[in-house]
Design a protein around this motif. Structure first.
Motif, PDB file in Angstrom:
ATOM      1  N   GLN A 299     -30.270 -39.020 -70.031  1.00 15.88           N
ATOM      2  CA  GLN A 299     -30.649 -40.432 -70.060  1.00 15.88           C
ATOM      3  C   GLN A 299     -30.780 -40.961 -68.637  1.00 15.88           C
ATOM      4  O   GLN A 299     -29.942 -40.722 -67.782  1.00 15.88           O
ATOM      5  N   GLN A 300     -31.848 -41.716 -68.379  1.00 11.87           N
ATOM      6  CA  GLN A 300     -32.088 -42.272 -67.054  1.00 11.87           C
ATOM      7  C   GLN A 300     -31.055 -43.342 -66.743  1.00 11.87           C
ATOM      8  O   GLN A 300     -30.826 -44.250 -67.528  1.00 11.87           O
ATOM      9  N   ASP A 301     -30.406 -43.230 -65.581  1.00 14.14           N
ATOM     10  CA  ASP A 301     -29.333 -44.166 -65.258  1.00 14.14           C
ATOM     11  C   ASP A 301     -29.360 -44.574 -63.786  1.00 14.14           C
ATOM     12  O   ASP A 301     -28.886 -45.651 -63.429  1.00 14.14           O
ATOM     13  N   ALA A 302     -29.862 -43.718 -62.917  1.00 11.80           N
ATOM     14  CA  ALA A 302     -29.978 -44.009 -61.483  1.00 11.80           C
ATOM     15  C   ALA A 302     -28.625 -44.296 -60.837  1.00 11.80           C
ATOM     16  O   ALA A 302     -28.526 -45.067 -59.888  1.00 11.80           O
ATOM     17  N   GLY A 303     -27.572 -43.713 -61.373  1.00 12.76           N
ATOM     18  CA  GLY A 303     -26.253 -43.899 -60.769  1.00 12.76           C
ATOM     19  C   GLY A 303     -25.662 -45.276 -60.978  1.00 12.76           C
ATOM     20  O   GLY A 303     -24.736 -45.681 -60.249  1.00 12.76           O
ATOM     21  N   LEU A 304     -26.155 -45.998 -61.976  1.00 13.04           N
ATOM     22  CA  LEU A 304     -25.688 -47.369 -62.198  1.00 13.04           C
ATOM     23  C   LEU A 304     -24.452 -47.433 -63.085  1.00 13.04           C
ATOM     24  O   LEU A 304     -23.856 -48.509 -63.237  1.00 13.04           O
ATOM     25  N   THR A 305     -24.068 -46.337 -63.702  1.00  8.85           N
ATOM     26  CA  THR A 305     -22.866 -46.300 -64.533  1.00  8.85           C
ATOM     27  C   THR A 305     -21.857 -45.362 -63.882  1.00  8.85           C
ATOM     28  O   THR A 305     -22.202 -44.266 -63.460  1.00  8.85           O
ATOM     29  N   LYS A 306     -20.614 -45.818 -63.816  1.00 10.26           N
ATOM     30  CA  LYS A 306     -19.597 -45.007 -63.159  1.00 10.26           C
ATOM     31  C   LYS A 306     -18.283 -45.087 -63.935  1.00 10.26           C
ATOM     32  O   LYS A 306     -17.881 -46.162 -64.390  1.00 10.26           O
ATOM     33  N   ASP A 307     -17.623 -43.931 -64.060  1.00  7.87           N
ATOM     34  CA  ASP A 307     -16.342 -43.854 -64.762  1.00  7.87           C
ATOM     35  C   ASP A 307     -15.220 -43.791 -63.728  1.00  7.87           C
ATOM     36  O   ASP A 307     -15.144 -42.862 -62.935  1.00  7.87           O
ATOM     37  N   PHE A 308     -14.345 -44.819 -63.744  1.00 12.18           N
ATOM     38  CA  PHE A 308     -13.230 -44.887 -62.803  1.00 12.18           C
ATOM     39  C   PHE A 308     -11.886 -44.684 -63.500  1.00 12.18           C
ATOM     40  O   PHE A 308     -10.840 -45.025 -62.947  1.00 12.18           O
ATOM     41  N   THR A 309     -11.928 -44.135 -64.720  1.00 18.43           N
ATOM     42  CA  THR A 309     -10.705 -44.061 -65.533  1.00 18.43           C
ATOM     43  C   THR A 309      -9.563 -43.374 -64.796  1.00 18.43           C
ATOM     44  O   THR A 309      -8.401 -43.807 -64.890  1.00 18.43           O
ATOM     45  N   ASN A 310      -9.849 -42.330 -64.068  1.00 17.90           N
ATOM     46  CA  ASN A 310      -8.798 -41.570 -63.387  1.00 17.90           C
ATOM     47  C   ASN A 310      -8.749 -41.839 -61.881  1.00 17.90           C
ATOM     48  O   ASN A 310      -8.239 -41.023 -61.112  1.00 17.90           O
ATOM     49  N   SER A 311      -9.251 -42.992 -61.478  1.00 22.76           N
ATOM     50  CA  SER A 311      -9.276 -43.311 -60.050  1.00 22.76           C
ATOM     51  C   SER A 311      -7.856 -43.448 -59.489  1.00 22.76           C
ATOM     52  O   SER A 311      -6.990 -44.086 -60.108  1.00 22.76           O
ATOM     53  N   PRO A 312      -7.583 -42.904 -58.308  1.00 27.08           N
ATOM     54  CA  PRO A 312      -6.274 -43.085 -57.668  1.00 27.08           C
ATOM     55  C   PRO A 312      -6.102 -44.473 -57.072  1.00 27.08           C
ATOM     56  O   PRO A 312      -5.006 -44.809 -56.601  1.00 27.08           O
ATOM     57  N   LEU A 313      -7.159 -45.291 -57.103  1.00 24.72           N
ATOM     58  CA  LEU A 313      -7.105 -46.621 -56.490  1.00 24.72           C
ATOM     59  C   LEU A 313      -6.671 -47.715 -57.461  1.00 24.72           C
ATOM     60  O   LEU A 313      -6.641 -48.881 -57.097  1.00 24.72           O
ATOM     61  N   HIS A 314      -6.343 -47.357 -58.686  1.00 20.96           N
ATOM     62  CA  HIS A 314      -5.867 -48.367 -59.623  1.00 20.96           C
ATOM     63  C   HIS A 314      -4.567 -48.980 -59.107  1.00 20.96           C
ATOM     64  O   HIS A 314      -3.637 -48.269 -58.716  1.00 20.96           O
ATOM     65  N   ARG A 315      -4.503 -50.297 -59.135  1.00 31.03           N
ATOM     66  CA  ARG A 315      -3.345 -51.015 -58.593  1.00 31.03           C
ATOM     67  C   ARG A 315      -2.202 -51.155 -59.598  1.00 31.03           C
ATOM     68  O   ARG A 315      -1.071 -51.401 -59.219  1.00 31.03           O
ATOM     69  N   PHE A 316      -2.504 -51.048 -60.895  1.00 33.99           N
ATOM     70  CA  PHE A 316      -1.515 -51.427 -61.906  1.00 33.99           C
ATOM     71  C   PHE A 316      -1.183 -50.296 -62.879  1.00 33.99           C
ATOM     72  O   PHE A 316      -0.684 -50.548 -63.978  1.00 33.99           O
ATOM     73  N   LYS A 317      -1.459 -49.062 -62.501  1.00 28.11           N
ATOM     74  CA  LYS A 317      -1.259 -47.957 -63.444  1.00 28.11           C
ATOM     75  C   LYS A 317       0.215 -47.663 -63.696  1.00 28.11           C
ATOM     76  O   LYS A 317       0.581 -47.121 -64.735  1.00 28.11           O
ATOM     77  N   LYS A 318       1.087 -48.044 -62.738  1.00 30.57           N
ATOM     78  CA  LYS A 318       2.522 -47.802 -62.929  1.00 30.57           C
ATOM     79  C   LYS A 318       3.153 -49.013 -63.609  1.00 30.57           C
ATOM     80  O   LYS A 318       3.050 -50.128 -63.115  1.00 30.57           O
ATOM     81  N   PRO A 319       3.830 -48.817 -64.745  1.00 29.07           N
ATOM     82  CA  PRO A 319       4.503 -49.947 -65.411  1.00 29.07           C
ATOM     83  C   PRO A 319       5.514 -50.593 -64.468  1.00 29.07           C
ATOM     84  O   PRO A 319       6.265 -49.912 -63.788  1.00 29.07           O
ATOM     85  N   GLY A 320       5.496 -51.925 -64.425  1.00 28.62           N
ATOM     86  CA  GLY A 320       6.432 -52.631 -63.569  1.00 28.62           C
ATOM     87  C   GLY A 320       6.063 -52.588 -62.099  1.00 28.62           C
ATOM     88  O   GLY A 320       6.886 -52.945 -61.245  1.00 28.62           O
ATOM     89  N   SER A 321       4.857 -52.172 -61.761  1.00 28.72           N
ATOM     90  CA  SER A 321       4.438 -52.097 -60.362  1.00 28.72           C
ATOM     91  C   SER A 321       4.582 -53.451 -59.679  1.00 28.72           C
ATOM     92  O   SER A 321       4.325 -54.504 -60.267  1.00 28.72           O
ATOM     93  N   LYS A 322       4.983 -53.420 -58.408  1.00 29.42           N
ATOM     94  CA  LYS A 322       5.108 -54.669 -57.653  1.00 29.42           C
ATOM     95  C   LYS A 322       3.758 -55.342 -57.448  1.00 29.42           C
ATOM     96  O   LYS A 322       3.705 -56.525 -57.113  1.00 29.42           O
ATOM     97  N   ASN A 323       2.690 -54.606 -57.644  1.00 29.22           N
ATOM     98  CA  ASN A 323       1.370 -55.235 -57.519  1.00 29.22           C
ATOM     99  C   ASN A 323       1.180 -56.354 -58.536  1.00 29.22           C
ATOM    100  O   ASN A 323       0.412 -57.282 -58.306  1.00 29.22           O
ATOM    101  N   TYR A 324       1.873 -56.268 -59.681  1.00 30.97           N
ATOM    102  CA  TYR A 324       1.801 -57.357 -60.645  1.00 30.97           C
ATOM    103  C   TYR A 324       2.338 -58.653 -60.048  1.00 30.97           C
ATOM    104  O   TYR A 324       1.961 -59.742 -60.462  1.00 30.97           O
ATOM    105  N   GLN A 325       3.248 -58.519 -59.099  1.00 35.05           N
ATOM    106  CA  GLN A 325       3.886 -59.699 -58.525  1.00 35.05           C
ATOM    107  C   GLN A 325       3.087 -60.290 -57.372  1.00 35.05           C
ATOM    108  O   GLN A 325       3.473 -61.302 -56.801  1.00 35.05           O
TER     109      GLN A 325
END
Length: 555
Positions: free
Chosen positions: A446-472
């Motif tokens: 399917q033609q997409d031109a790189g406009l769709t991206k999956d970040f599900t496993n990105s290491p840059l997620h700020r809130f992946k750890k429960p209770g992270s201080k980033n929530y604060q």
């Protein structure tokens, strides 16, 4: 007074209140022309017949709402409290002997929203379950009610209305003192009439003698709620003198002192049982036995708004990153049925099930993007400030629009409240909930031109750890950015030079006790947004990458 509580009819225990304090103005507060207490069933005999009728057919929509099974001690203020989140009630009539009340709303739409909501959510007043339905009558008729009592009630409600609207407008300095004075004058006028009528007491106007200090407990606090959030929510009901926050029995609590009793009472009626965020952070409000608060420091835990020169007790008066999530986008008025729209400075509240079937969606539709500059990575970084972005799809046939899927609906609401109307690459974004429940990846070939991206496993997620201080440390977009993960070898000049590529740096400050963090101020908000998008995860050497977020501080 026990006030109003509600419970979801499915037994989940959801309380009456907003999904989140997202976005309306203080004009949505309860208001004027409320009809006084009345036991005069002779003047409402035709209305009283509602209680004798069981509606077997589809109910006819009316702007008058019929409320049954009231406790004998129910007041007009209790009944008004049922309607306040939906619109401005215009009249109220209680039939004490029949344990019924009639509440007239300004229009049929607001009445329909109210009835629909309480059809799915059970409500109690003073510990007694009550039932809400349409009345057969098109208006509340009060012609025969004692005219003197009407004067008292109108004076009292005028006092409430003046206090509630004391901070109306974008500029909160719009003569609040004059309006509060008008409120007190109206209240005094009402009180001066009371002794001349049999059975009239000051308690009827003053709301039972409650003091000016409210105790607020936040239940189910999945996201932090702070002093600043509370101030912006509660200040719409009148002038706040002092706030003290603390934790007791593992629960976040606050004491909030208003200038007058009417404002405190109105805030309690409006906000008790409401949720700061969708399905969590529920406000439980009652009256404190304290008559005043003693505040020694002005900081993130306590504040005396009458003595702004008090010491902070914190170095440089900087925000403590161990507390505090200041979210003006979630703030100050209360819910009604109108469609959500966002003011980037001030927000409001929403009720569950009042938006649409999309209210629980974790997918956002973002439009009015700059198609020449926007990328999936840019949207991932910006929306990732408020939640973990899993997927981004810029629409192939409409490249000024994108679908963004976050980890859950709380995060999508949070991102929407902060980023709607915010300028990105010279264009104000429009952010709304999508009807889609997830963002699909392009099929093979399917033609997409790189406009769709999956970040599900990105290491840059700020809130992946429960209770992270980033929530604060979630704050609204601001000219000042918070920088962290700065190597010791990196200098102020190096950081300023890097950020000057994306705007004009007009302030910089390292944290005195932790040089790994700093504050940097750009010339305006748009430059700050672009700098965050460009500089978050910027490589600084030694395999370290810069972390950038919005700050609530000023330099």
């Amino acid at each position: 007074m026990e006030g109003i509580t509600t419970t979801d009819m499915n037994g989940s225990g959801t309380k009456r209140g907003s999904d989140e304090l997202l976005n309306q103005t203080s004009s949505d507060c309860v208001t004027t022309n409320v009809i006084p207490p009345s036991n005069h069933s002779d003047c409402v005999s035709s209305i009283a017949n509602d209680a004798k009728k069981v509606k077997r057919d589809k109910p006819v929509v009316s702007k008058v709402v019929h409320i049954r099974n009231l406790d004998d001690s129910t007041t007009e203020a209790d009944v008004i409290g049922l309607g306040m989140p939906f619109a401005k009630p215009t009249k109220v009539l209680i039939l004490k002997g029949k344990r019924q009340a009639f509440l007239e709303m300004p229009d049929e739409n607001s009445a329909a929203t109210m009835v629909n909501y309480y059809t799915h959510v059970s409500v109690t007043i003073r510990g007694r379950p009550v039932y809400v339905q349409y009345s057969n009558h098109k208006e509340v008729t009060t012609d025969k009610i004692n005219a003197q009592q009407t004067v008292i009630a109108q004076a009292a409600i005028a006092a409430v209305n003046a206090v509630l609207n004391s901070n109306e407008g974008n500029d909160q300095s719009d003569a609040p003192i004059d309006k509060n004075a008008a409120a007190q004058a109206a209240l005094q006028a009402a009180q001066s009439l009371l002794p001349t009528f049999p059975g009239a007491t000051a308690k009827a106007v003053e709301g039972g003698g409650e003091n000016t200090v409210l105790r607020v407990i936040v239940d189910n606090m999945l996201y932090p709620v702070t002093l600043d959030i509370l101030h912006q929510i509660f200040s719409k009901f009148g002038q706040i003198l002092r706030i003290v926050t603390f934790t007791k029995n593992t629960q976040f609590q606050a004491l909030i002192q208003f200038q007058d009793k009417i404002a405190a009472q109105a805030a309690r009626y409006s906000l008790d049982g409401q949720n700061v965020y969708n399905g969590c952070c529920t406000l439980r409000i009652d009256y404190s036995k304290m008559t005043t608060l003693q505040v020694k420091y002005n900081n993130d835990k306590s504040r005396d708004y009458t003595k702004m020169d008090l010491p902070s007790g914190e170095t440089m008066g900087m925000p403590s990153h161990d507390h505090a999530m200041y979210v003006p986008g979630l703030l100050p008025s209360f819910p009604h049925h109108h469609h959500h729209h966002h003011n980037p400075v001030l927000g409001g509240m929403r009720f569950p099930n009042m938006h649409s079937a999309n209210s629980g969606s974790s997918v956002l539709l973002v439009s009015n993007l700059n198609p020449d500059r926007v990328t999936p990575d840019a949207l991932f970084t910006l929306f990732g400030v408020y939640g973990d972005v899993h997927r981004v799809k810029i629409l192939y046939e409409k490249r000024d629009s994108a679908l963004i899927q976050l980890a859950d609906s709380n995060q999508s609401h949070l991102a929407m409240s902060h980023l709607n109307s915010l300028k990105l690459y010279d264009k104000p974004m429009r952010v709304a909930l999508s009807k889609h429940q997830q963002v699909s990846l392009p099929k093979e070939g399917q033609q997409d031109a790189g406009l769709t991206k999956d970040f599900t496993n990105s290491p840059l997620h700020r809130f992946k750890k429960p209770g992270s201080k980033n929530y604060q440390n979630i704050y609204p977009p601001n000219q000042v950015l918070h920088l962290s993960n700065i190597p010791a070898s990196v200098t102020e000049d190096e950081l300023k030079t890097a950020f000057n590529q994306h705007g004009t740096v007009c302030g910089f400050k390292f944290f005195p006790k932790d040089r790994k963090m700093a504050l940097i101020q750009l010339n305006n908000l748009e430059e700050s947004v672009e700098a965050l998008v460009a500089m978050h995860n910027y490589p600084l050497g030694d395999n370290q990458h810069l972390r950038v977020s919005f700050s609530k501080a000023n330099i």
